[in-house]
Motif scaffolding. Sequence first.
Motif, PDB file in Angstrom:
ATOM      1  N   PHE A 192       0.833  -1.200   0.000  1.00 42.86           N
ATOM      2  CA  PHE A 192       0.000   0.000   0.000  1.00 42.86           C
ATOM      3  C   PHE A 192       0.873   1.257   0.000  1.00 42.86           C
ATOM      4  O   PHE A 192       1.046   1.926   1.022  1.00 42.86           O
ATOM      5  CB  PHE A 192      -0.950  -0.021   1.206  1.00 42.86           C
ATOM      6  CG  PHE A 192      -1.914  -1.172   1.161  1.00 42.86           C
ATOM      7  CD1 PHE A 192      -3.072  -1.077   0.404  1.00 42.86           C
ATOM      8  CD2 PHE A 192      -1.639  -2.355   1.825  1.00 42.86           C
ATOM      9  CE1 PHE A 192      -3.955  -2.153   0.329  1.00 42.86           C
ATOM     10  CE2 PHE A 192      -2.521  -3.428   1.763  1.00 42.86           C
ATOM     11  CZ  PHE A 192      -3.679  -3.321   1.005  1.00 42.86           C
ATOM     12  N   PRO A 193       1.446   1.578  -1.166  1.00 42.59           N
ATOM     13  CA  PRO A 193       2.372   2.720  -1.251  1.00 42.59           C
ATOM     14  C   PRO A 193       1.712   4.059  -0.942  1.00 42.59           C
ATOM     15  O   PRO A 193       2.395   4.997  -0.537  1.00 42.59           O
ATOM     16  CB  PRO A 193       2.876   2.656  -2.699  1.00 42.59           C
ATOM     17  CG  PRO A 193       1.829   1.896  -3.445  1.00 42.59           C
ATOM     18  CD  PRO A 193       1.303   0.889  -2.474  1.00 42.59           C
ATOM     19  N   GLN A 194       0.403   4.159  -1.122  1.00 40.80           N
ATOM     20  CA  GLN A 194      -0.260   5.426  -0.816  1.00 40.80           C
ATOM     21  C   GLN A 194      -0.203   5.745   0.670  1.00 40.80           C
ATOM     22  O   GLN A 194      -0.396   6.902   1.068  1.00 40.80           O
ATOM     23  CB  GLN A 194      -1.718   5.371  -1.288  1.00 40.80           C
ATOM     24  CG  GLN A 194      -1.868   5.334  -2.806  1.00 40.80           C
ATOM     25  CD  GLN A 194      -3.288   5.012  -3.222  1.00 40.80           C
ATOM     26  OE1 GLN A 194      -3.799   3.935  -2.957  1.00 40.80           O
ATOM     27  NE2 GLN A 194      -3.935   5.960  -3.881  1.00 40.80           N
ATOM     28  N   LEU A 225       9.958  -1.748  -0.424  1.00 36.44           N
ATOM     29  CA  LEU A 225       8.909  -1.673  -1.442  1.00 36.44           C
ATOM     30  C   LEU A 225       8.127  -0.366  -1.341  1.00 36.44           C
ATOM     31  O   LEU A 225       7.559   0.104  -2.336  1.00 36.44           O
ATOM     32  CB  LEU A 225       7.962  -2.862  -1.304  1.00 36.44           C
ATOM     33  CG  LEU A 225       8.514  -4.189  -1.841  1.00 36.44           C
ATOM     34  CD1 LEU A 225       7.666  -5.356  -1.379  1.00 36.44           C
ATOM     35  CD2 LEU A 225       8.598  -4.173  -3.358  1.00 36.44           C
ATOM     36  N   LEU A 226       8.117   0.225  -0.152  1.00 34.87           N
ATOM     37  CA  LEU A 226       7.422   1.499   0.040  1.00 34.87           C
ATOM     38  C   LEU A 226       8.327   2.704  -0.183  1.00 34.87           C
ATOM     39  O   LEU A 226       7.867   3.845  -0.098  1.00 34.87           O
ATOM     40  CB  LEU A 226       6.813   1.553   1.444  1.00 34.87           C
ATOM     41  CG  LEU A 226       5.725   0.515   1.735  1.00 34.87           C
ATOM     42  CD1 LEU A 226       5.214   0.682   3.165  1.00 34.87           C
ATOM     43  CD2 LEU A 226       4.575   0.622   0.741  1.00 34.87           C
ATOM     44  N   GLY A 227       9.628   2.441  -0.468  1.00 40.16           N
ATOM     45  CA  GLY A 227      10.513   3.543  -0.827  1.00 40.16           C
ATOM     46  C   GLY A 227      11.597   3.898   0.159  1.00 40.16           C
ATOM     47  O   GLY A 227      12.302   4.893  -0.036  1.00 40.16           O
ATOM     48  N   ALA A 228      11.786   3.109   1.208  1.00 42.17           N
ATOM     49  CA  ALA A 228      12.817   3.405   2.213  1.00 42.17           C
ATOM     50  C   ALA A 228      13.944   2.388   2.099  1.00 42.17           C
ATOM     51  O   ALA A 228      13.757   1.202   2.382  1.00 42.17           O
ATOM     52  CB  ALA A 228      12.227   3.386   3.615  1.00 42.17           C
ATOM     53  N   VAL A 253      14.993   0.564  -4.054  1.00 41.27           N
ATOM     54  CA  VAL A 253      14.972   2.025  -3.924  1.00 41.27           C
ATOM     55  C   VAL A 253      16.047   2.686  -4.783  1.00 41.27           C
ATOM     56  O   VAL A 253      15.799   3.700  -5.448  1.00 41.27           O
ATOM     57  CB  VAL A 253      15.152   2.442  -2.451  1.00 41.27           C
ATOM     58  CG1 VAL A 253      15.179   3.961  -2.307  1.00 41.27           C
ATOM     59  CG2 VAL A 253      14.023   1.855  -1.592  1.00 41.27           C
ATOM     60  N   LEU A 254      17.250   2.104  -4.813  1.00 42.68           N
ATOM     61  CA  LEU A 254      18.381   2.751  -5.488  1.00 42.68           C
ATOM     62  C   LEU A 254      18.464   2.394  -6.969  1.00 42.68           C
ATOM     63  O   LEU A 254      19.030   3.162  -7.759  1.00 42.68           O
ATOM     64  CB  LEU A 254      19.686   2.373  -4.784  1.00 42.68           C
ATOM     65  CG  LEU A 254      19.771   2.750  -3.299  1.00 42.68           C
ATOM     66  CD1 LEU A 254      21.069   2.235  -2.702  1.00 42.68           C
ATOM     67  CD2 LEU A 254      19.641   4.251  -3.118  1.00 42.68           C
TER      68      LEU A 254
END
Length: 407
Positions: A192-194, A225-228, A253-254
């Motif tokens: 749930f990236p939002q 997966l969520l950007g961290a 992410v990278l």
Amino acid sequence: MFDGIDDIDWVRLGHAYGSAGDVPGLLRALRSPDEEERHTAFGALYASIFHQGTRYEASAYAVPFLLELLADPATPDRELVLYLVTVLAVGHDARWLPQGVPVVELRRAADGGQELLAAKPPPWHGDDETRKEYVEYTYVESLDEADQQRLWAYIELAVYDAVRAGVPLFRDLLTDADPGLRVGAAYALAWFPQDAAGSIPALVTAAEAEVHEGEAATALVAAGLLGAAPDAALLADPQPVIRWAAAIGRARVLGVNADEATVDELLAWTAATEPDNRPATGGVGVPFLDGDLNGYAAMSLRLLGPRHTDRALDALLDRLSVAAGEQALPVAAEALRLAFPDGRLPAGVPRAALASRQRRLVEVLAHSPGAWLIDGVSFGNFSSLVGDYGLPRSREAMLAYLDAPAG
């Protein structure tokens, strides 16, 4: 518990076997003190509202009651309920790895699907199986391909959004006393990236807690997966699965800017010819890709870009030579993608016309019998994957293509 469940016209809702009139009783049975009754109900729900990964009109209506069950500590088998809720949201996770769920694309694909669903006639219901009519499928087959895709995309999105309402609950479960629930909650949050702004801090805290290594690894991958991106220092952790999770998260992410330590870790896991080094402490494993750590590492290589293509193909071929069944699929998929960047071969291309990378892959496929089998029998999904690239669909045909004797 179950407030409003009887206000829903379940008979007019459809699932894999027609009318969803049985769903309220199955949901209630998940609270039964009888374990056999609970597990029978779970199996029936799994088969009907999540049939082979497909979600149906009734699936979204069932989700709020499943979340209600999950939120109640008195509910037995909450880990099973959490698992069902999560797969209802995203289906089989191989579809979304290694990038994660593209929510914007899902919403775009579902545009127009609500109207198509509203036009669907009510499903069959009754006791006389000889008169059963699969209205769900008859209606779908009456639509052109584009409308079918819109309809199913809308149904999947409706279920996804229903499960998304449980994100705050999933965060709370990260600190539950049950390690299975903690792992399941971290896994659920990954999709749930939002809601990443609120979920990432909770996942980072969970990964840093004194927990089993499988829990920490799951939380690290979910945060990735969520950007961290996990801390680079974790690539030197004494626990292999933590190093794996750090590399997976950092690659996500990278991407093409991933450092060499991250690349090396992914390549090492991809190339592994020994059995998977899965976390066993406390019986807690990593749920992503059904625990196939090597396969997930293989899938993540695509995020690194063309700079590492040769090393990546070497690692994939090493793994493919020993992988079998479902674990061979993601490895072969990545190897085929690298060796055949233009896609399917034209018909009749001889072995001599193959490029070097293509010949190497074909030779490994021909001499890796385990990759073609699942539980000792021919694995249709693997044959189809190879055949999609214009290659022979069996090992015997591949050996003949190479004009080599069977080993």
